[in-house]
Structures are given as C-alpha cells and as structure tokens.
Design a protein around this motif. Sequence first.
Motif, PDB file in Angstrom:
ATOM      1  N   LEU A  81      40.748  87.560  -3.102  1.00 57.62           N
ATOM      2  CA  LEU A  81      41.656  88.490  -2.417  1.00 57.62           C
ATOM      3  C   LEU A  81      41.366  89.921  -2.844  1.00 57.62           C
ATOM      4  N   SER A  82      41.018  90.073  -4.122  1.00 63.79           N
ATOM      5  CA  SER A  82      40.714  91.391  -4.654  1.00 63.79           C
ATOM      6  C   SER A  82      39.450  91.953  -4.021  1.00 63.79           C
ATOM      7  N   LYS A  83      38.430  91.100  -3.893  1.00 62.05           N
ATOM      8  CA  LYS A  83      37.173  91.519  -3.273  1.00 62.05           C
ATOM      9  C   LYS A  83      37.381  92.005  -1.846  1.00 62.05           C
ATOM     10  N   CYS A 113      51.395  82.536  -6.501  1.00 65.98           N
ATOM     11  CA  CYS A 113      49.998  82.191  -6.809  1.00 65.98           C
ATOM     12  C   CYS A 113      49.779  80.690  -6.760  1.00 65.98           C
ATOM     13  N   ARG A 114      50.643  79.968  -7.475  1.00 64.58           N
ATOM     14  CA  ARG A 114      50.525  78.499  -7.477  1.00 64.58           C
ATOM     15  C   ARG A 114      50.778  77.941  -6.082  1.00 64.58           C
ATOM     16  N   ASP A 115      51.678  78.593  -5.391  1.00 67.50           N
ATOM     17  CA  ASP A 115      52.018  78.122  -4.048  1.00 67.50           C
ATOM     18  C   ASP A 115      50.828  78.277  -3.100  1.00 67.50           C
ATOM     19  N   ILE A 116      50.075  79.338  -3.284  1.00 68.88           N
ATOM     20  CA  ILE A 116      48.884  79.539  -2.448  1.00 68.88           C
ATOM     21  C   ILE A 116      47.882  78.419  -2.707  1.00 68.88           C
ATOM     22  N   VAL A 117      47.629  78.149  -3.963  1.00 72.17           N
ATOM     23  CA  VAL A 117      46.699  77.069  -4.313  1.00 72.17           C
ATOM     24  C   VAL A 117      47.222  75.734  -3.775  1.00 72.17           C
ATOM     25  N   TYR A 118      48.506  75.520  -3.987  1.00 74.54           N
ATOM     26  CA  TYR A 118      49.152  74.292  -3.507  1.00 74.54           C
ATOM     27  C   TYR A 118      48.909  74.102  -2.011  1.00 74.54           C
ATOM     28  N   HIS A 119      49.139  75.170  -1.263  1.00 74.34           N
ATOM     29  CA  HIS A 119      49.023  75.040   0.188  1.00 74.34           C
ATOM     30  C   HIS A 119      47.582  74.939   0.681  1.00 74.34           C
ATOM     31  N   GLN A 121      57.471  82.824   1.567  1.00 75.10           N
ATOM     32  CA  GLN A 121      56.757  81.815   2.337  1.00 75.10           C
ATOM     33  C   GLN A 121      55.759  82.456   3.292  1.00 75.10           C
ATOM     34  N   GLN A 122      56.187  83.565   3.875  1.00 72.38           N
ATOM     35  CA  GLN A 122      55.297  84.296   4.760  1.00 72.38           C
ATOM     36  C   GLN A 122      54.094  84.824   3.958  1.00 72.38           C
ATOM     37  N   GLY A 123      54.395  85.274   2.738  1.00 72.64           N
ATOM     38  CA  GLY A 123      53.340  85.789   1.871  1.00 72.64           C
ATOM     39  C   GLY A 123      52.267  84.748   1.605  1.00 72.64           C
ATOM     40  N   VAL A 124      52.686  83.517   1.388  1.00 75.61           N
ATOM     41  CA  VAL A 124      51.730  82.438   1.131  1.00 75.61           C
ATOM     42  C   VAL A 124      50.828  82.230   2.352  1.00 75.61           C
ATOM     43  N   LYS A 125      51.435  82.212   3.520  1.00 73.33           N
ATOM     44  CA  LYS A 125      50.650  82.053   4.742  1.00 73.33           C
ATOM     45  C   LYS A 125      49.664  83.199   4.918  1.00 73.33           C
ATOM     46  N   LEU A 126      50.158  84.406   4.610  1.00 82.10           N
ATOM     47  CA  LEU A 126      49.287  85.573   4.746  1.00 82.10           C
ATOM     48  C   LEU A 126      48.121  85.509   3.770  1.00 82.10           C
ATOM     49  N   ALA A 127      48.396  85.023   2.569  1.00 82.10           N
ATOM     50  CA  ALA A 127      47.313  84.885   1.593  1.00 82.10           C
ATOM     51  C   ALA A 127      46.239  83.942   2.131  1.00 82.10           C
ATOM     52  N   LEU A 128      46.670  82.857   2.763  1.00 87.41           N
ATOM     53  CA  LEU A 128      45.708  81.929   3.348  1.00 87.41           C
ATOM     54  C   LEU A 128      44.900  82.608   4.450  1.00 87.41           C
ATOM     55  N   LEU A 133      42.418  84.718   2.822  1.00 85.77           N
ATOM     56  CA  LEU A 133      41.317  83.942   2.243  1.00 85.77           C
ATOM     57  C   LEU A 133      40.423  83.348   3.322  1.00 85.77           C
ATOM     58  N   GLY A 134      40.716  83.699   4.564  1.00 81.18           N
ATOM     59  CA  GLY A 134      39.896  83.189   5.674  1.00 81.18           C
ATOM     60  C   GLY A 134      40.218  81.764   6.043  1.00 81.18           C
ATOM     61  N   LYS A 135      41.445  81.342   5.777  1.00 77.99           N
ATOM     62  CA  LYS A 135      41.845  79.967   6.118  1.00 77.99           C
ATOM     63  C   LYS A 135      43.039  79.948   7.067  1.00 77.99           C
ATOM     64  N   PRO A 136      42.956  80.669   8.175  1.00 80.48           N
ATOM     65  CA  PRO A 136      44.109  80.681   9.083  1.00 80.48           C
ATOM     66  C   PRO A 136      44.394  79.306   9.667  1.00 80.48           C
ATOM     67  N   GLU A 137      43.329  78.484   9.775  1.00 77.82           N
ATOM     68  CA  GLU A 137      43.534  77.155  10.379  1.00 77.82           C
ATOM     69  C   GLU A 137      44.447  76.298   9.505  1.00 77.82           C
ATOM     70  N   ILE A 138      44.445  76.551   8.206  1.00 77.55           N
ATOM     71  CA  ILE A 138      45.387  75.841   7.335  1.00 77.55           C
ATOM     72  C   ILE A 138      46.784  76.454   7.480  1.00 77.55           C
ATOM     73  N   ALA A 139      46.817  77.770   7.410  1.00 77.19           N
ATOM     74  CA  ALA A 139      48.112  78.459   7.470  1.00 77.19           C
ATOM     75  C   ALA A 139      48.889  78.110   8.739  1.00 77.19           C
ATOM     76  N   ASP A 140      48.176  78.005   9.837  1.00 76.01           N
ATOM     77  CA  ASP A 140      48.852  77.747  11.114  1.00 76.01           C
ATOM     78  C   ASP A 140      49.444  76.345  11.203  1.00 76.01           C
ATOM     79  N   LYS A 141      49.030  75.492  10.284  1.00 76.02           N
ATOM     80  CA  LYS A 141      49.587  74.134  10.302  1.00 76.02           C
ATOM     81  C   LYS A 141      50.774  74.000   9.359  1.00 76.02           C
ATOM     82  N   ILE A 142      51.166  75.113   8.779  1.00 74.81           N
ATOM     83  CA  ILE A 142      52.270  75.062   7.835  1.00 74.81           C
ATOM     84  C   ILE A 142      53.442  75.871   8.371  1.00 74.81           C
TER      85      ILE A 142
END
Length: 673
Positions: free
Chosen positions: A355-357, A407-413, A437-444, A447-456
């Motif tokens: 995320l930092s990069k 942070c843990r929630d992002i990894v979890y999801h 919760q929105q923050g976790v989705k945004l983190a995904l 990280l280039g994983k919208p396909e995961i985020a959209d299923k949550i």
Amino acid sequence: MVSRIFDDIKEEITKVLKTEYKTDLELIWTFPRSSELGDISFPLFNLSKKLQKSPQEISNFILKNFSYLDIIEDISLQGGFLNVFLKKDKFTSKIIQNLLKQDQYGTSTLKSQERIIVEHTSANPTGPLHVGNVRSSIIGDVIGRLYRFLGAKINFRYYVNDLGRQIAPLVIGYQLVKDKIQPDAKIDLWVGKLYAVMNTILEINQIKDLLKSKGFNLNNKYSKYELKEEEIADYIQQIKNTDDLEEQKEKIIVQLQKLLRIQSSLLERIPDLYDILYTLTLENIEDLSSQTTLYVKKYQEGKDQEIIPQFRNLTKKVLSGHIETLQMLNIFLDDYDWESEYAWSGEVPLILDELSKKEYLKHDNKARLLICDKIANETSYKKKYNINYEIPDLIIVNSEGISLYPCRDIVYHLHKLDAFDATYCYNVISKQQQLAQQGVKLALYGLGKPEIADKIEHFDYEYVSLVGRKMAGREFEYVTPDELYELTQTEIYEILKNREYSQSQMDEIAQKVSSSSIKYHILKMDPQKAITFDVKKAVDPNENSGPFLQYSYARALNILLKAPEKGINVQEILDNIDKIEMKIEKEAEWNIVKLIEELPHMLIKSLKTLKPDSVANFSYSLASAFHKFYDACPVLVVKDEAVKQTRILIVYSIVKCLESLFEVMGIDVLEKM
RNA sequence: GGGCCAGUAGUUCAGUGGAUAGAAUGGCUGCCUGCGGAGCAGUUGGUCGCAGGUUCAAAUCCUGCCUGGUCCGCCA
C-alpha cells in the motif's frame, strides 16, 4: 425459477394487448385493498395515458379477446382497475398439489450455484453476549438459513477478536485472581465483571497519567488506581484554572466524572470482586497502563510462550460461554477465525509495504493512515458503489507503531473467501463500523483485489439500546439472552403449571418456547431500526411472538392427530389429492390459500431485499389467519365431505408452511405446548 | 461541517408507486357441554416529521429543511 400464476395471467393479458397495440406495454399486478374487489388487480391508468384510450375501452378490448385461463372466475373493471376474481376451488387445488410435491414447501434451487459465508456475532471476548450482540447472530443466522433454504451452501463464521487492547487488562486481572477465587456465575458473565473492573482501574490509571503529564499536582494520598470525589473536585479546579488544553478541558472533566460514576456503580454492585482485583493490582502491578501495552505488544508478536496461552485460554473460556448462549438460540457456527492468527502470519508488513509503494498510505510520525479517498478515486470504487463524496482517511497503525484492527481485517478478508471457496460473503456487523468496513474493502481495491472486495458485503444493523441508554460492557451494563431466558422460563412454567405435563415435557416446552420468544422478538424488527429493548415485552408470550407461532403449529397439528378418531384418514386424502374436488366456502379459508401461494415468493423477496424480518412478519400473518380459520371453520365435525377434505388439506398445508418458516427462522417445532 | 440510518395510532412496529394507511399492545364490550381460550369477534385511536416537486396515482421516488441516533487520527 418459481413461476407464479399471477405472472402467467399478466403475460396473457400483455399478449392480448400486444396483438392490437403492437408496442410493448408495461403491465403490473397488485393485490386489491379489499378481497371484495377481486383477488388480483391490474391498474390500467398508465396504459390509458400511453394509448390515449379510456380504461373502459382497454378493458373492453381485453375482455373480448382474452381467452380465460381455467382458473379465472371473472374479470371486471372498477375505477380504472381491472380486477380478476379467481376460481377459488381450482386455484386452491393447484396450490395445494404444488405444495404436496415438495418435501419442504418453499425450497428451491434458485441459489444452488452459491457458496455463502455469513460472519456474525464476532463479539469481543471480554464478557457475555448481550441482546445487542445477538442481534447480529440472529440476523446472520436467518440470512444464512434463507440462502440454504433456497439451495445455497452456507458457512457460518465467527471472528474472534482476541487481540485487542481491551483484552490485555482482563488477562492481567485474571492471572492475579485465578488461583484465589472461583467464578460465581457462568464463565463469560463472570469474566464480564472482571473486565469491567480491570478496565475501570486502567482508565483511572491512564487519566491520572495524563493529568500528571500535563503538569497537574496529584494528591499522593490517593492511589493511582482509584478516584475519590474530593480528589476530583481538586483536579477539576486545577483544570479550570489552567490556560492550556482548551478543547481538551471539557473532555477530561467529563471523563473524570464518568469514571467516578462507573467506579462507584461497580463498587456497589460487585464490591468483593472489585476489592480483591483492586488490591491485587495495587500490590502486584507497578503500572497497569504500560503493562497493558507490553502485553498487547507481546501477544501481537506471537513469540512469548508465557503470555500466548494466557490470552488464548481466557478467550476460549469466554467463547465457550458465547457458543452455549447461541446454542440456546438454535444458532450454530461452523468455523472460528482468530484475529491473532492474522497478526502472526507475517502478512501485515507485506500489505503495508505494498500500500505504501502505491502511495496509498499517509505517514504521521509512526502512525499510518490509509488514504481511502485516493484509492476510491483511482479505482472503480466510487463508480461501482455510487459514491460522490470524500471518504475520510482510516488509521491503521498507531503512533507506537502497533498495527490496529483494520490491518488484521484486511489480511483476514484477503483469505476469507478461500476458506470455503465462497462466491459471496456477508459480514453482519453493527452500523457503527461502517467506515472501518469500507476501509477494509478499499484496502483490497488498493491492493489490486477488487474482485475479492466486491464479493464482501457489510450487512449493517442498528444498535440495541436499553431503557433509553446503550449497553455498556465496560460498565457491566447489559441485558443478556441468558437472563431473558431465565425470565421467560419462569413465565412459561407459570402458564404450564395447571396442565398434565411431566417435568421433562415441561422442561422441553419451556426451553423451546423461551428460545423462540427471544429470537423472534429481535428478528421481527427491521435491522435498520434502532431498538429500545423492553424486557417485559420480550418475555411476554402473547401478542406477535415466537410462542404464538409455536402454539399455532401445535393447534393445527392437533387437528390432524385427532382426525383418525373421527374416522378420517388424512393420508388417504393426501394420496388422492388429484381426485378431490375442492370446495372453498369461507373468506377465512381463502385468505389462507392466498398466503400459502405467497410463501415461496415471500422467501425469495426476503432474500433479495435482505429483510429477514419479513419472514417473521409473514409467519405472523399466516398464524393469525389460521386462528381465524380455526374459529370460523370446523374441520373434523363438518358434514359436507368436500368441505371437510378441503379443510383437512388446508390444515395440512399450514403445518407444512409453518415447518418451512420455522426452519428458516431457526425456531423449534413443538407438537404440544 | 460531512457520511449513513431512522421519524407512521398513547406505546411497539408492518407497509418502498396503486383503491378507504394495517397489525399488536393499552382502554372498553362480547365468545369455551364443539378440533387446544397462549385463541376469536367487536369498539376506541393516525394532517404517515415539515415544505416544495415528479406522476393518472406518493407514507413510498426527487430536492430542501427539522428532530433523534451513529461514525468521521491512534479501541475493536
């Protein structure tokens, strides 16, 4: 897909209209206000406008060209509505035949391609579940059950928050007393007391540290872990006289007063436990505040072999209490995910790096913030979720460099769907956590994983307040399901005492009725509405309640059980359904038939709109219609053979309908009560 | 200041574009020698927060406002 007779009729009419007017016409059907007007109704106003013809003309055309389906009795126009009257006997026959084809009426394969995870409850393991927590359990459970009923595979998960800062003082306190005193209550309830005390001591400790750091003179006469009224008066005076602090002033004063209030409230309610915990903390812990920080840090690192089992064992104990409470409510979980595991997996630094990069993190000293708005703008997030405002940043690492819950929630999801190979996931979590919760989705997304985020999906629900205020675990203020359970049981025994039931029968009834009572009371309300919990009402087995439904079932079943005594063979009637001429005589019978027809469609709509409360309210309508029928229509003693057989079939259908509804709601069936 | 949610009968709640806004509860009145009275029937009670707008039609959709809840930098 379940086809509906009313839709077929609509299609027929649409077809007829199309032959004449060529264009595609939008026709809708509704239920008329009163059954005297018809059974279903087509408003013709919009057609009238579009075709520049009066409803009368359109109606005439339809009537002239419409080949009556075999279940329509009559069609008539009233005030712009085309009202359709069904052939009640034929319609009933069709509906009940359809019902008999299914083992469980209303099930379907609509969602058979879906594998759904439902995460619910996920309460802090610092005390018992209260009625606020179980709102999540009940809603989540029913959403899952609905999906399962419609063919999906379901996985219920509980996320164990074993890593938070809130647990550390509890662990410290437990270590101090575990060999000296025994729990005097159900384990999670007892831990709840412990937690309230330790947390209060900690907060007193912290605010005194704060005052000290701001240069105030603290009176050494009082310990760092307690607050006295006269002491506070002195501090408040000092705070008021200082020029620093400005905005903080008010906050600190309020906090001091609040802590004093909590302290004296706890001292009054649990004096012995408070006393021993306070004394032992004072004797053994130099500085609870820094000890807490140290514990959190060590547990989060996951290397200290002394501290890890301390956290784990205590958490497991509390969790076992939660599971017991949920079982009582007929709610069962499949898997437990431990927050700590996601801290130990070593992935947190990796995702922070990534995320930092991508420059999605903002640094503020050692703290790090997720720049939510930037991610939302640079990805498809805002478009996808139709957001046109600025999303605030989310703190994910604090200024001590300790990673926080998100942070843990992002990894979890990132891994959550894999555990069940899921196609979709619901997190049933209170509305207060919307932003996180929105923050976790945004983190995904980041990280280039919208396909995961959209299923949550965050399925949010409003809070439960208690006689005008909130449940407060930190103050040991809440109503627990266990407590309600005791209260309802007492009520039930009172009702049962004059009946000829054995003790074990009474126990079973009381248990199942109490459970449904609590569950239904919460379930029947829209999750989006804040509830003010009224213990008296929740415990009342009359009115619109779970026991009312169970009673309806027992009453209906009883008719079927009594049938042989009157020389009626129910099975024979069921077997010969297609030969039986139905005969609907009364309004009360007809109303039930219409509800039977509606049930499968109601379930689908309930899932589509994600409103589990509509299942509860429908169940009540059905039960209520049954009692009206019961009163107006004798079944076993009626003379007319066709009427008798029809009524037997209606009663049988009601039993099947209630069984389905109970299955979806997780309410126990009772044959006697 | 911004986001989200809620505002419907004395009270607790249904009702998301259709006809005269529904239940429950409370108050009052009836109904057990019928299949379970944890029931049924009747009666009482509402400018659907306010103001505009869209529509043949608005509690429901749009806009603005009011009230309450909740979140928005180190709890989870």
